[in-house]
Design a protein around this motif. Structure first.
Motif, PDB file in Angstrom:
ATOM      1  N   CYS A 496      39.200  41.635  41.353  1.00  0.00           N
ATOM      2  CA  CYS A 496      38.480  41.170  42.530  1.00  0.00           C
ATOM      3  C   CYS A 496      38.351  42.311  43.531  1.00  0.00           C
ATOM      4  O   CYS A 496      39.094  43.298  43.498  1.00  0.00           O
ATOM      5  CB  CYS A 496      39.218  39.996  43.165  1.00  0.00           C
ATOM      6  N   TYR A 558      34.655  41.681  40.986  1.00  0.00           N
ATOM      7  CA  TYR A 558      33.989  40.517  41.571  1.00  0.00           C
ATOM      8  C   TYR A 558      34.247  40.468  43.073  1.00  0.00           C
ATOM      9  O   TYR A 558      35.345  40.787  43.539  1.00  0.00           O
ATOM     10  CB  TYR A 558      34.495  39.227  40.927  1.00  0.00           C
ATOM     11  N   LYS A 560      34.974  38.998  46.867  1.00  0.00           N
ATOM     12  CA  LYS A 560      35.793  37.927  47.408  1.00  0.00           C
ATOM     13  C   LYS A 560      34.898  36.882  48.092  1.00  0.00           C
ATOM     14  O   LYS A 560      33.874  37.231  48.687  1.00  0.00           O
ATOM     15  CB  LYS A 560      36.784  38.478  48.440  1.00  0.00           C
ATOM     16  N   ASP A 625      34.875  33.111  39.992  1.00  0.00           N
ATOM     17  CA  ASP A 625      35.298  34.330  39.295  1.00  0.00           C
ATOM     18  C   ASP A 625      36.797  34.549  39.372  1.00  0.00           C
ATOM     19  O   ASP A 625      37.304  35.532  38.845  1.00  0.00           O
ATOM     20  CB  ASP A 625      34.589  35.556  39.897  1.00  0.00           C
ATOM     21  N   CYS A 627      38.425  35.005  42.210  1.00  0.00           N
ATOM     22  CA  CYS A 627      38.791  35.829  43.352  1.00  0.00           C
ATOM     23  C   CYS A 627      39.156  34.925  44.532  1.00  0.00           C
ATOM     24  O   CYS A 627      38.521  33.894  44.765  1.00  0.00           O
ATOM     25  CB  CYS A 627      37.644  36.759  43.741  1.00  0.00           C
TER      26      CYS A 627
END
Length: 807
Positions: A496, A558, A560, A625, A627
């Protein structure tokens, strides 16, 4: 008169060991009359000395082997020492006598190396007066010297036994037997051998031969010899399988001929000790006896094979007299291989430098005569042989070259290449082809593929006469690709935003590397920290320029999620006002969002569980994802203000009273009194009240931050005032004769009590319809001060005080 035999004992002594323990390998004694004299003789000692080590050679050269060599003479009949009849000193000392050293010869040019020996001959002139030495049994001689060779294999502890040699003679002798030197001390294994030890006979004498025991004397390597009487010497200890008449390991019976020749066929290598006695006679009578001890060395005799010269690889290995050599070609001459041998090749009679193996390559510019010499140190009888000559003559030739298709230096990922030969001056079809790689057979095709490093050599041979051979070679370097791999230190490929993936280049020493991101050069650092999505690849380059890529590493970073948390309204502690905080956050999800903090249950905040204080409430949200992000808002839980006004207050009209207040006050709070009627200072937290009639007051306290409130009420009851005089004069003058209480009209149930000074009640009235006139039970009370208690009603407190009765 009967002939009496004399035997002389000669004992050799040393004060201390002066030489190696095993220098002696045999010997014998000999006595001969000095020509032209009557009773002068020369006593000779033959000692066979082993030169197998440097110590023995040095001791022989220095004279240590003959130092302190002495003898004594004994009569045979009773072993009485008669040496003083020969030498007044009582000892025959060889010091200062004559000595010679004779090399022993070896048969068939055999070389026994360090085991060769010498015959050390020492002579001493002595006087034998047979008018004094007239014992009928004669005299005997024994020679002793320590010690025998340690290499003997047929007797026990040879290096600790001393050597004893015997000689005896009569007064009829002029010369005792003289043994001819044996033809060497080296005899071949598994062959019939002859040891020739004949004696030279004087005129009129004959000789008989026999094996005699080996004796050991009294001397040792560590003890000097004491010359004793010696009646019967002790025989050595024979090892198993050996004896006096069979001292050698032989496949045939050992035979000692009448000519002094020992015949045997040894079947075991080694050094063997034996003793032979020669008995000298005249007319059948013994006049002397001499014994020779002799060590026989048996070795495996070898002769080096005569070398033959032929062409390398030829099926016919017979010697070749003539070889044709074409221009620009070569030949390899070969002779039979011998792992024990060394070689030396000669060209036109001269040694060739470095030509010291069993093969010799010759080129077209060195035609001429060749021969080879071989030396084999294990061939002890004939270690050196030389070949016959081989003549090399010239002929026409061709040109040969090689062309690698990819060059001579390549990386393994582009291999294989092809090596193509070029032949000038001849048809390529007229040759056979033999390719090798570093001398290992590769192919017989015309062309050769190459994918490995090494020397690629092509040998072409004419299929017809003169069958010339040509060769060419090329050194190919096929460089390996570098070893390369990526070490994922973080062990992650998906992270992330804000996290880092660390990759490290793992490569060979001497290798350079380059990182690429999405096909573009990224970094040359060995370790990289990745914070962005992309396809990352490591390329390594060896010191030879060969490149190799490690497998691509796909990294995904990915983002946040964006999380907000609006301010939370304040809460009052005492109120059960649980609130769902999800209305204050974005994004809202019962599955992906999680609240945490004191007082939280799910998304609901309960201020009563949290208690008063400022409580951070965290809202964490996890995206699809995986995150996470969070936001925090403070939940303020304030205490409810405290306020207490106490009990209701009763006052008389016209009085004022401060309302007592207990509660929250200060800068964090505000308050309000209502109504303000009758309050002298309503802005005070504890004001003063002076209402003219009954009044209910309310105090409200508010927390300035949370607006939490608290209130309390109090009643102020107002009654008419009673005027109580402090004296009266009940004297009957109708002026102030009674105790009048003004204002009691509104107190119909008023109670009045009067007490004297002793506490006795003297008056009581309820309603006080008849004022007190100072009469008690018909009698005026005495002048004085009296205590009163007036209770207007049940809601008012009693009024107390003193009244004075004056007459």
């Amino acid at each position: 008169m009967r002939l009496r035999l004399l035997i002389i004992l000669l004992c050799i002594t040393t004060v201390q060991p002066l030489f190696a323990q095993d220098p002696f390998v045999g010997g014998y004694l000999q006595l001969s009359k000095v020509s032209g004299t009557t009773n002068q003789f020369q006593l000779t000692v033959h000692l066979y000395i082993s030169l197998h080590n440097a110590t023995n050679q040095a001791d022989l050269a220095s004279g240590a082997l003959t130092k302190d060599l002495r003898a004594k003479v004994f009569r045979k009949r009773d072993n009485v020492d008669v040496t003083t009849n020969i030498d007044a000193s009582g000892v025959i000392d060889f010091t200062g006598g004559s000595s010679t050293s004779i090399d022993l010869n070896y048969p068939n040019n055999c070389n026994i190396g360090t085991l060769k020996s010498k015959d050390l001959v020492l002579g001493k002139n002595i006087t034998l007066d047979f008018t004094q030495l007239s014992a009928p049994d004669g005299y005997y001689v024994i020679v002793e010297r320590c010690c025998r060779s340690s290499q003997l294999v047929n007797i026990a502890n040879p290096s600790s036994t001393s050597l004893i040699l015997y000689l005896f003679f009569t007064n009829a002798i002029t010369q005792t037997p003289v043994f001819q030197e044996a033809q060497g001390s080296f005899y071949c294994l598994n062959q019939v051998n002859f040891v020739n030890l004949p004696v030279i006979n004087s005129n009129g004498t004959s000789t008989e031969y026999s094996f005699e025991p080996l004796y050991k004397g009294l001397s040792s390597p560590s003890s000097p010899l004491v010359l004793p009487q010696l009646a019967s010497p002790k025989e050595v200890t024979w090892l198993s399988g050996y004896s006096t008449s069979s001292p050698i390991a032989s496949s045939i019976p050992i035979v000692l001929s009448n000519a002094g020749t020992v015949q045997f066929q040894p079947n075991k290598e080694g050094l063997y000790a034996m003793k032979i006695m020669a008995t000298q006679k005249i007319g059948g009578n013994i006049i002397s006896q001499a014994q020779v001890e002799y060590d026989v060395l048996v070795k495996d005799c070898k002769e080096v094979e005569k070398p033959r010269i032929y062409i390398e690889g030829s099926a016919n290995t017979a010697h070749t007299n003539t070889i044709t050599l074409c221009q620009r070609s070569y030949r390899v001459l070969e002779t039979q291989a011998n792992p024990n041998a060394t070689y030396q090749w000669y060209y036109n009679g001269n040694p060739l430098s470095g030509a010291t193996t069993n093969k010799l390559r010759i080129n077209d510019d060195v035609t001429g005569d060749y021969r080879v010499e071989i030396k084999d140190p294990t061939a002890t009888c004939k270690p050196t042989e030389t070949s016959l000559l081989t003549r090399v003559i010239g002929a026409g030739g061709v040109g040969l070259s090689l062309a690698p298709s990819l060059g001579t230096t390549i990386c393994e990922d582009i291999a294989p290449g092809t090596i193509t030969p070029s032949i000038s001056g001849a048809n390529p079809a007229d040759f056979s082809y033999d390719w090798t790689l570093d001398n290992f057979t590769l192919t017989s095709n015309r062309e050769a593929a190459y994918d490995r490093s090494g020397v690629y050599r092509l040998v072409i041979t004419q299929k017809a006469s003169p069958f010339c051979t040509f060769d060419a070679s090329v050194n190919i370097a096929v460089n390996p690709l570098p070893q390369v791999s990526v070490q994922n230190i973080s062990n992650k490929t998906e992270v992330c935003e804000g996290e880092v993936v660390t990759l490290k280049a793992d490569v060979n020493t001497g290798t350079t590397w380059l990182w690429q991101k999405d096909g573009a050069n990224f970094s040359s650092d060995q370790t990289i920290n990745i914070t962005q999505s992309g396809n990352y690849q490591l390329q390594a380059t060896s010191d030879k320029g060969c490149k190799k890529n490690a497998p691509e590493v796909v990294i995904r970073v990915y983002p946040k999620p964006t999380v907000t948390f609006a301010p939370i309204p304040s809460f009052c502690e005492a109120k059960n006002l649980s609130t769902d905080l999800s209305i204050y956050v974005t994004p809202v999800s019962s599955n992906a969002g999680v609240f945490s903090g004191k007082g939280m249950t799910g998304s609901v905040f309960d201020p009563s569980k949290a208690g008063s204080g400022v409580w951070p409430i965290v809202y964490e949200y996890t995206s699809a994802d995986g995150c996470k992000n969070s936001a925090t808002s403070n939940a303020v839980v304030d205490r409810v203000p405290r306020v207490q006004l106490g009990e209701d207050i009763t006052i008389f009209r016209g009085q004022q009273v401060q309302i007592p207040v207990v509660g929250s006050q200060g800068s964090g709070y505000s308050f309000t009194w209502s109504p303000t009627t009758g309050l002298l200072n309503p802005t005070d937290f504890s004001p003063t009240a002076a209402p003219i009639s009954h009044q209910e007051y309310t105090l409200e306290v508010v927390a300035n931050t949370s607006r939490c409130k608290a209130s309390d009420k109090i009643n102020v009851f107002v009654y008419p005032k009673i005027d109580i005089p402090n004296s009266f004069t009940p004297n009957g003058d109708r002026i102030n004769d009674t105790w009048e209480l003004d204002g009691i009209d509104e107190y119909p149930n008023i109670e009045v009590k009067i007490y004297n000074r002793w506490g006795n009640e003297i008056f009581y009235s309820k309603g006080y319809s008849q004022p007190f006139d100072g009469i008690q039970e018909g009698q005026r009370i005495p002048t004085g001060t009296y205590y009163y208690v007036i209770k207007p009603n049940v809601n008012l407190p009693a009024l107390t005080g003193y009244v004075t009765v004056v007459k």
